[in-house]
Write an enzyme that holds these catalytic residues in place. Structure first.
Site, PDB file in Angstrom:
ATOM      1  N   GLU A 275      -2.794   8.272   3.261  1.00 24.26           N
ATOM      2  CA  GLU A 275      -2.998   6.695   3.390  1.00 24.26           C
ATOM      3  C   GLU A 275      -2.840   6.243   4.978  1.00 24.26           C
ATOM      4  OE1 GLU A 275      -1.051   5.583  -1.000  1.00 24.26           O
ATOM      5  OE2 GLU A 275       0.017   5.813   0.716  1.00 24.26           O
ATOM      6  N   GLY A 277      -2.673   4.016   7.905  1.00 20.47           N
ATOM      7  CA  GLY A 277      -3.103   2.364   8.205  1.00 20.47           C
ATOM      8  C   GLY A 277      -3.264   2.449   9.748  1.00 20.47           C
ATOM      9  N   CYS A 346      10.662 -20.838  20.260  1.00 21.15           N
ATOM     10  CA  CYS A 346      12.006 -21.112  20.771  1.00 21.15           C
ATOM     11  C   CYS A 346      13.015 -19.850  20.193  1.00 21.15           C
ATOM     12  CB  CYS A 346      12.246 -22.507  20.022  1.00 21.15           C
ATOM     13  SG  CYS A 346      11.163 -23.770  20.601  1.00 21.15           S
ATOM     14  N   TYR A 375      -0.653  -4.143  12.220  1.00 21.72           N
ATOM     15  CA  TYR A 375       0.628  -4.979  11.801  1.00 21.72           C
ATOM     16  C   TYR A 375       1.012  -6.018  12.681  1.00 21.72           C
ATOM     17  CZ  TYR A 375       1.207  -0.848   8.934  1.00 21.72           C
ATOM     18  OH  TYR A 375       1.232   0.228   8.147  1.00 21.72           O
TER      19      TYR A 375
HETATM   20  C1  LIG Z   1       3.037   3.900   0.877  1.00 20.67           C
HETATM   21  C2  LIG Z   1       2.506   3.718   2.103  1.00 20.67           C
HETATM   22  N1  LIG Z   1       1.402   4.255   2.394  1.00 20.67           N
HETATM   23  C3  LIG Z   1       0.740   4.188   3.660  1.00 20.67           C
HETATM   24  C4  LIG Z   1       1.466   3.213   4.549  1.00 20.67           C
HETATM   25  C5  LIG Z   1       0.776   3.270   5.929  1.00 20.67           C
HETATM   26  O1  LIG Z   1       1.539   3.419   6.974  1.00 20.67           O
HETATM   27  P1  LIG Z   1       0.848   3.756   8.652  1.00 20.67           P
HETATM   28  O2  LIG Z   1       0.177   2.309   8.837  1.00 20.67           O
HETATM   29  O3  LIG Z   1       2.013   3.869   9.485  1.00 20.67           O
HETATM   30  O4  LIG Z   1      -0.081   4.799   8.368  1.00 20.67           O
HETATM   31  C6  LIG Z   1       2.668   2.544   4.564  1.00 20.67           C
HETATM   32  C7  LIG Z   1       3.097   1.897   5.498  1.00 20.67           C
HETATM   33  O5  LIG Z   1       4.067   1.157   5.184  1.00 20.67           O
HETATM   34  C8  LIG Z   1       3.068   2.744   3.013  1.00 20.67           C
HETATM   35  O6  LIG Z   1       4.368   2.193   2.672  1.00 20.67           O
END
Ligand SMILES: Cc1ncc(COP(=O)(O)O)c(C=O)c1O
Length: 416
Positions: A275, A277, A346, A375
């Site tokens: 996964e 991101g 501020c 993010y």
């Molecule tokens: C369950 C899960 N999968 C994947 C990610 C993605 O993490 P990253 O953006 O560091 O790859 C997160 C990030 O918090 C997560 O909580």
């Protein structure tokens, strides 16, 4: 200064600042690398984009066209996925505190996989699935009890984490409970040790624990997993090292370990999911600001104030994140002034970058902060009633607006 074939000063003029710019070419290259070095290299694997890192309708459409699955963490992210035309069957729904209505929305939409975090959620989901005459495919989120080398706010695999089941609770309680439930189809296990990991040690330690949990579950209940989801967390370089970390640096050791474990096993190796991101989107994005003020304080420190900051990038304040900053019009000028780039909120903590070397700047100059794709937009706020910047995508040297700038009246739209 150019960004993927586009002149940054011209884009700042056209769209105003602050401005999020995202390179579609870079996103597609990253997705291509994931396919080449993971999903097509190893059989029975899949990659789900962790859309919390940056979720817009256009981003979801790009991810869809690249054939990735979608990791979502709320009813809102599921809704946006559906609005963008994404197949809910390819969504993986996470969350340590899902509401009943979010669970109902996920079941009704046909979300393919739900990652169950705790026993309460399991029981509620089973009841709701039974009411609907369904059997929902789930994974358990397991907290493997490993510490990752990252900021404590993005470390998730340690024993006292708010996320998931301990190994023991999974083995003794959660699995037998799920196997006895009519509304639940337990497919496998999920772990995610933390985010912005620059190397693989904690992933591999977690994997050892998950693999031994799976063999224990086989011995105790005769149950075999059909999926191991290894989460995300694959890191990027924000400042300093220009070398990109390849996806293979992360996934090859993971696959070696899993394949080894199943080499002499009668069971076929489960589907392996990752996964990512941040790894897909962080370096694809930059933020452009305009300089509003320049001053030297009584201690001799040079502050350059810009027209954004904490509302569009809370990561510096949250995680002490460090970014590289470039002067758009003065890219080639001598960088001889130690400068702290201050946000406009501020709060003393609203600093975009501390002590970076920049040219002498004046109001009206533009600064580009690099690698802000992950993010930032997704964590942005209206603090101090500052509207979120627009998101402009760049593809083959052409720019297109994909999210409009929030204006004053947009910020008041829900107020009575
Ligand atoms: C369950 C899960 N999968 C994947 C990610 C993605 O993490 P990253 O953006 O560091 O790859 C997160 C990030 O918090 C997560 O909580």
């Amino acid at each position: 200064m150019m960004f993927h074939g586009c002149d940054l000063a011209a884009l700042a003029e056209k769209y105003g600042t602050p401005l999020y710019l995202v390179s579609e070419d870079e996103i597609r290259e990253r997705c291509g690398e994931i396919k080449r070095d993971f999903t097509e290299k190893y059989e029975n694997t899949r990659a789900a984009y962790a859309s919390k890192a940056f979720q817009t309708l256009e981003m979801i459409r790009i991810i869809d066209s690249e054939g990735l699955s979608l990791d979502v963490v709320s009813g809102g992210e599921i809704y946006a996925g559906i609005k963008a035309g994404f197949d809910p069957g390819k969504m993986v729904f996470h969350g340590n505190s899902k509401t009943k209505s979010e669970i109902a929305e996920a079941l009704d939409a046909g979300v393919g996989t739900i990652v169950v975090d705790n026993l309460t959620e399991l029981e509620i989901m089973n009841r709701m699935a039974c009411d609907r005459g369904m059997k929902q495919e789930i994974l358990f989120r397991v907290t493997p009890g490993v510490d990752s080398h990252t900021h404590k706010f993005i470390s998730t695999g340690q024993l006292d984490s708010k996320f998931g089941f301990s190994i023991q609770e999974t083995a003794d309680t959660a699995v037998p409970a799920a196997l006895a439930m009519d509304g639940i189809d337990l497919k496998g296990m999920h772990y995610h040790v933390g985010s912005q990991l620059l190397e693989n040690t904690s992933h591999l330690m977690a994997l050892d624990k998950i693999l031994s949990l799976l063999s224990d579950l086989k011995a105790r209940y005769g149950w075999t997993a059909r999926e191991i989801n290894c989460g995300g967390g694959f890191g990027v370089h924000y400042a300093g090292d220009p070398e990109r970390i390849r996806i293979s640096d992360f996934v090859d050791p993971i696959m070696r370990k899993i394949d080894d474990a199943y080499k002499d096993c009668v069971d076929t190796r489960p589907l392996v999911t990752i996964e990512p991101g941040r790894w897909i989107i962080a370096e694809a994005g930059i933020t452009v600001y305009e300089v509003c003020s320049v001053k030297t304080n009584s201690a001799g420190k040079v502050y350059v104030g810009v027209d954004g900051g904490f509302p569009d990038n809370p990561r510096t304040e949250l995680y002490n994140a460090e970014y590289e900053v470039e002067a758009v019009e003065k890219y080639y000028a001598p960088h001889d002034v130690k400068t702290t780039v201050a946000g406009k909120c501020c709060e003393s903590g609203d600093i975009v970058a501390y002590d970076v070397m920049l040219p002498t700047l004046e109001p009206g100059d533009h600064l580009a902060v690099l690698a802000t794709g992950a993010y930032n937009y997704s964590m942005s706020s209206n603090y101090n009633r500052i509207g979120r910047p627009p998101v402009v995508m760049i593809k083959c040297g052409k720019d297109r607006l994909t999210v409009k700038r929030e204006n004053y009246s947009d910020m008041l739209r829900n107020e009575i």
